[in-house]
Design a protein around this motif. Structure first.
Motif, PDB file in Angstrom:
ATOM      1  N   ALA A  64    -130.222  16.617 -39.266  1.00  0.00           N
ATOM      2  CA  ALA A  64    -128.873  16.480 -38.702  1.00  0.00           C
ATOM      3  C   ALA A  64    -128.976  16.451 -37.183  1.00  0.00           C
ATOM      4  CB  ALA A  64    -127.983  17.634 -39.155  1.00  0.00           C
ATOM      5  N   GLY A  65    -127.901  16.005 -36.563  1.00  0.00           N
ATOM      6  CA  GLY A  65    -127.901  15.976 -35.106  1.00  0.00           C
ATOM      7  C   GLY A  65    -126.560  15.510 -34.568  1.00  0.00           C
ATOM      8  N   VAL A  66    -126.456  15.469 -33.235  1.00  0.00           N
ATOM      9  CA  VAL A  66    -125.222  15.032 -32.595  1.00  0.00           C
ATOM     10  C   VAL A  66    -125.601  14.250 -31.339  1.00  0.00           C
ATOM     11  CG1 VAL A  66    -125.021  17.191 -31.274  1.00  0.00           C
ATOM     12  CG2 VAL A  66    -122.978  15.808 -31.720  1.00  0.00           C
ATOM     13  N   ARG A  67    -124.828  13.207 -31.060  1.00  0.00           N
ATOM     14  CA  ARG A  67    -125.151  12.334 -29.933  1.00  0.00           C
ATOM     15  C   ARG A  67    -123.861  11.953 -29.214  1.00  0.00           C
ATOM     16  NH1 ARG A  67    -127.604   8.845 -32.720  1.00  0.00           N
ATOM     17  NH2 ARG A  67    -125.846   7.442 -33.102  1.00  0.00           N
ATOM     18  N   LEU A  68    -123.912  11.903 -27.889  1.00  0.00           N
ATOM     19  CA  LEU A  68    -122.764  11.530 -27.062  1.00  0.00           C
ATOM     20  C   LEU A  68    -123.067  10.215 -26.365  1.00  0.00           C
ATOM     21  CD1 LEU A  68    -120.016  12.313 -25.823  1.00  0.00           C
ATOM     22  CD2 LEU A  68    -121.270  13.596 -24.085  1.00  0.00           C
ATOM     23  N   GLU A  69    -122.188   9.217 -26.531  1.00  0.00           N
ATOM     24  CA  GLU A  69    -122.439   7.895 -25.985  1.00  0.00           C
ATOM     25  C   GLU A  69    -121.181   7.336 -25.322  1.00  0.00           C
ATOM     26  OE1 GLU A  69    -125.511   5.808 -29.010  1.00  0.00           O
ATOM     27  OE2 GLU A  69    -123.599   6.387 -29.928  1.00  0.00           O
ATOM     28  N   ALA A  70    -121.394   6.362 -24.495  1.00  0.00           N
ATOM     29  CA  ALA A  70    -120.272   5.666 -23.870  1.00  0.00           C
ATOM     30  C   ALA A  70    -119.689   4.670 -24.855  1.00  0.00           C
ATOM     31  CB  ALA A  70    -120.724   4.952 -22.606  1.00  0.00           C
ATOM     32  N   ALA A  71    -118.375   4.454 -24.747  1.00  0.00           N
ATOM     33  CA  ALA A  71    -117.692   3.415 -25.509  1.00  0.00           C
ATOM     34  C   ALA A  71    -117.011   2.483 -24.517  1.00  0.00           C
ATOM     35  CB  ALA A  71    -116.674   4.044 -26.457  1.00  0.00           C
ATOM     36  N   GLU A  72    -116.394   1.419 -25.024  1.00  0.00           N
ATOM     37  CA  GLU A  72    -115.707   0.477 -24.134  1.00  0.00           C
ATOM     38  C   GLU A  72    -114.635   1.202 -23.321  1.00  0.00           C
ATOM     39  OE1 GLU A  72    -114.265  -2.873 -26.247  1.00  0.00           O
ATOM     40  OE2 GLU A  72    -116.253  -3.510 -26.924  1.00  0.00           O
ATOM     41  N   THR A  73    -113.912   2.090 -23.996  1.00  0.00           N
ATOM     42  CA  THR A  73    -112.960   2.964 -23.298  1.00  0.00           C
ATOM     43  C   THR A  73    -113.255   4.388 -23.733  1.00  0.00           C
ATOM     44  OG1 THR A  73    -111.331   2.686 -25.068  1.00  0.00           O
ATOM     45  CG2 THR A  73    -111.173   1.207 -23.177  1.00  0.00           C
ATOM     46  N   GLY A  74    -113.581   5.230 -22.829  1.00  0.00           N
ATOM     47  CA  GLY A  74    -113.877   6.614 -23.162  1.00  0.00           C
ATOM     48  C   GLY A  74    -115.286   6.797 -23.676  1.00  0.00           C
ATOM     49  N   SER A  75    -115.470   7.729 -24.566  1.00  0.00           N
ATOM     50  CA  SER A  75    -116.792   8.045 -25.114  1.00  0.00           C
ATOM     51  C   SER A  75    -116.650   8.393 -26.584  1.00  0.00           C
ATOM     52  CB  SER A  75    -117.428   9.206 -24.345  1.00  0.00           C
ATOM     53  OG  SER A  75    -116.582  10.348 -24.406  1.00  0.00           O
ATOM     54  N   VAL A  76    -117.780   8.441 -27.282  1.00  0.00           N
ATOM     55  CA  VAL A  76    -117.780   8.755 -28.707  1.00  0.00           C
ATOM     56  C   VAL A  76    -118.917   9.730 -29.006  1.00  0.00           C
ATOM     57  CG1 VAL A  76    -119.185   6.720 -29.225  1.00  0.00           C
ATOM     58  CG2 VAL A  76    -117.896   7.837 -31.052  1.00  0.00           C
ATOM     59  N   VAL A  77    -118.596  10.770 -29.733  1.00  0.00           N
ATOM     60  CA  VAL A  77    -119.596  11.723 -30.208  1.00  0.00           C
ATOM     61  C   VAL A  77    -119.867  11.418 -31.671  1.00  0.00           C
ATOM     62  CG1 VAL A  77    -120.113  14.142 -30.672  1.00  0.00           C
ATOM     63  CG2 VAL A  77    -118.886  13.519 -28.601  1.00  0.00           C
ATOM     64  N   THR A  78    -121.124  11.224 -32.010  1.00  0.00           N
ATOM     65  CA  THR A  78    -121.516  10.932 -33.391  1.00  0.00           C
ATOM     66  C   THR A  78    -122.320  12.105 -33.936  1.00  0.00           C
ATOM     67  OG1 THR A  78    -121.606   8.568 -32.907  1.00  0.00           O
ATOM     68  CG2 THR A  78    -122.715   9.328 -34.909  1.00  0.00           C
ATOM     69  N   LEU A  79    -121.891  12.607 -35.066  1.00  0.00           N
ATOM     70  CA  LEU A  79    -122.545  13.741 -35.719  1.00  0.00           C
ATOM     71  C   LEU A  79    -123.005  13.272 -37.088  1.00  0.00           C
ATOM     72  CD1 LEU A  79    -121.194  17.357 -35.782  1.00  0.00           C
ATOM     73  CD2 LEU A  79    -121.835  16.279 -37.919  1.00  0.00           C
ATOM     74  N   TRP A  80    -124.266  13.514 -37.427  1.00  0.00           N
ATOM     75  CA  TRP A  80    -124.766  13.124 -38.747  1.00  0.00           C
ATOM     76  C   TRP A  80    -125.344  14.335 -39.472  1.00  0.00           C
ATOM     77  CZ3 TRP A  80    -126.816  11.762 -34.101  1.00  0.00           C
ATOM     78  CH2 TRP A  80    -128.125  12.157 -33.820  1.00  0.00           C
ATOM     79  N   LEU A  81    -125.092  14.374 -40.786  1.00  0.00           N
ATOM     80  CA  LEU A  81    -125.471  15.497 -41.635  1.00  0.00           C
ATOM     81  C   LEU A  81    -126.095  14.978 -42.919  1.00  0.00           C
ATOM     82  CD1 LEU A  81    -122.094  17.422 -41.369  1.00  0.00           C
ATOM     83  CD2 LEU A  81    -124.239  18.222 -40.380  1.00  0.00           C
TER      84      LEU A  81
END
Length: 362
Positions: free
Chosen positions: A337-354
């Protein structure tokens, strides 16, 4: 699994252990008698097999009868040369006396008294070498077994301590969320208390509901449907705070409802998205859960000004939030599992996988 006192055997076999022990002693006596008989055959001097069998059986059975007392003595005696000398002398005397008595009885019943022999000093001394050999083997075997048991018990204790330590770390990480969330929310309530008292009252009511749910939790994981319910309570608080200024929505694959997720893992991510990902008074957040390649993928998307640096700095410097989630995932699932923070076209997105699994949570 313990091995002493029959505890190492399955329950159905425990009643058979004494009989298996007697069978082993009989087999040993039979093999030794056969060996003696074949030696006579090889030397061209064949003698009757039965007396040899009686002698060897009485020898092995008498020694086997003394072993329980020997094991008890080895467990309780001090590990000194004098103690071993006394125990061996007592064992030798008892076993030889019992063996001679058994041979007299058996040969007497067989009407073969000539094969029996008297209990002279030499008869006792002639058994000492064999007895000493088996005594040494047993002592070494008991010592090795004790070391093995101690090693296994030490491994179990270490595993229990490691598990308890890991659980304590997880609990500390989880408990960090309650005061962090509570302080942030109370600060927001204090800002609204005089200007919008009705909104502040509504927020406090939602806070009470959420805290009751979190404080009653007893596990590190719960189904995604329960996590979704707690997140909805949190978003109600934010809706009361920001009113029409917040646009929040949650979308989840219904097949993931029973998937275990860490308790209150999404709230700090959503809080970061609301606090640090807004533009002016506007707040935009989308939470989605889906399955992909055997994993549950959860994304938290905000509507900031675009570009990841602002969101990264905000998450990295909260001290709780993003870092807390990352630490909990590492403790619970390791590399799965893990979590990642990335840029988006507007704002940002945090992706968490389990890891995708269903069933009762621990």
């Amino acid at each position: 699994m313990a091995t002493g006192g029959g505890r190492g055997f399955p329950r159905a076999w425990r009643s058979r252990v004494p009989w298996l022990w007697v069978l082993l002693l009989v087999v040993i006596g039979l093999l030794r008698a056969t060996n003696r008989f074949l030696i006579d055959v090889a030397n061209g001097h064949v003698t009757p097999f039965l007396p040899k069998l009686v002698e060897e059986l009485t020898g092995s059975l008498s020694f086997g009868a003394c072993l329980p007392l020997l094991f008890i003595a080895l467990r309780r005696m001090p590990r000194t040369l004098w103690a071993h000398t006394l125990v061996f002398a007592a064992l030798s005397l008892a076993q030889t006396t019992l063996m001679i008595a058994m041979r007299r009885v058996v040969f007497g019943l067989m009407d073969e008294p000539a094969f029996a022999y008297g209990s002279t000093v030499w008869r006792y001394l002639m058994e000492v070498p064999t007895q000493l050999f088996f005594y040494a083997v047993i002592v070494v075997g008991v010592w090795l077994l004790d070391r093995y048991r101690e090693g296994r018990e030490r491994e179990v204790r270490n595993a229990q301590l490691e598990s308890a330590l890991s659980e304590a770390r997880l609990e500390a990480l989880r408990l960090q969320l309650n005061p962090h969330f509570l302080f942030n929310t109370l600060n927001a309530v204090s800002e609204l208390m005089y200007e919008r008292p009705r909104v502040a009252d509504e927020m406090l009511a939602r806070v009470g509901e959420l805290l009751r749910a979190t404080l009653s939790a007893t596990t590190q994981e719960h189904p995604l449907r329960d996590e979704w319910r707690l997140l909805d309570l949190y978003l109600d608080i934010q809706r009361a705070r920001f009113g029409e200024g917040i646009d929040a929505a949650m979308v989840a694959d219904e097949s993931l409802a029973d998937t275990p997720v860490p308790f209150l893992v999404l709230q700090p991510l959503v809080e970061n998205a609301i606090e640090h990902g807004g533009v002016g008074d506007a707040r935009f957040v989308r939470i989605e859960a889906r399955r992909d390649n055997g994993q549950a993928i959860i994304t938290v998307r905000d509507g900031g000004t675009g570009g990841v640096p602002r969101a990264v700095n905000a998450a990295a410097h909260t001290g709780i939030g993003f870092g807390n989630v990352e630490a909990r995932l590492r403790h619970l699932y390791g590399d799965a599992a893990g979590v990642r923070l990335e840029a988006a076209e507007t704002g940002s997105v945090v992706t968490l996988w389990l890891p995708l699994r269903t069933g009762a949570t621990p």
